[in-house]
Design an enzyme around this catalytic site. Structure first.
Site, PDB file in Angstrom:
ATOM      1  N   HIS A 164      11.418  25.267  76.746  1.00  0.00           N
ATOM      2  CA  HIS A 164      12.551  24.726  75.888  1.00  0.00           C
ATOM      3  C   HIS A 164      13.601  24.209  76.805  1.00  0.00           C
ATOM      4  CE1 HIS A 164      11.535  25.307  71.800  1.00  0.00           C
ATOM      5  NE2 HIS A 164      11.048  26.782  71.978  1.00  0.00           N
TER       6      HIS A 164
ATOM      7  N   GLU B 111       9.473  29.692  76.344  1.00  0.00           N
ATOM      8  CA  GLU B 111      10.794  29.668  76.539  1.00  0.00           C
ATOM      9  C   GLU B 111      11.365  28.714  77.479  1.00  0.00           C
ATOM     10  OE1 GLU B 111      12.697  30.625  73.942  1.00  0.00           O
ATOM     11  OE2 GLU B 111      10.835  31.365  72.941  1.00  0.00           O
TER      12      GLU B 111
END
Length: 154
Positions: free
Chosen positions: A94, A91
């Site tokens: 990202h 994450e």
């Protein structure tokens, strides 16, 4: 499972990660930064909601230490290990504009989900469908859509 703000068109350095245990609270990452990582790695298959039909083997550290800001504005440091470290690292990637495919070893390509299912690794279609429904729900909530709006747009 996790969701980064840029995946749902929100230009913020924020992500939410739900640990595997249903009883565990969601981990909120605001302006996260990986402060330390172990030299020990493993290589596991990862998937991504950005392109759900493939899986790829990604090497990641077995332990990461993350600095993040709480909702109250305090800076906290937490160490994560193994699967949770992998998910949180994914994450944070990202938020840095990276997809897991950029971390795959040279010459290794993602494989279709159908092929992944036959690798002998645990895969649950029901869990995958539940993850997809939860992701859609979180994405619509983040955009401020009501239940009726969600139904109309799904």
């Amino acid at each position: 499972m996790g969701l980064a703000a840029p995946q749902i068109a929100i230009g913020r350095a924020a992500a939410v990660v739900q640990p595997p245990s249903p009883a565990a609270p969601a981990i909120v990452l605001l302006n996260p930064r990986i402060a330390d990582r172990s030299n020990d790695e493993d290589e596991q298959y990862e998937g991504c909601l950005s392109f759900f039909d493939v899986r790829g083997q990604v090497p990641r550290p077995l332990r990461i230490t993350v600095e993040t800001t709480t909702l109250e504005g305090r800076l906290v440091t937490t160490t994560y290990e193994r699967g949770l470290a992998r998910l949180i690292h994914h994450e944070i990637d990202h938020l840095d504009g990276l997809l897991y495919t950029t971390r795959m070893r040279t010459g290794i390509a993602p494989i279709p989900v159908e092929q992944y299912r036959q690798t002998g690794l645990i895969y649950s279609c029901q869990a995958s469908a539940q993850a997809d429904r939860l992701w859609r729900h979180q994405a619509h909530e983040a955009r401020g859509l009501s239940g009726a709006d969600r139904g109309a747009r799904q």
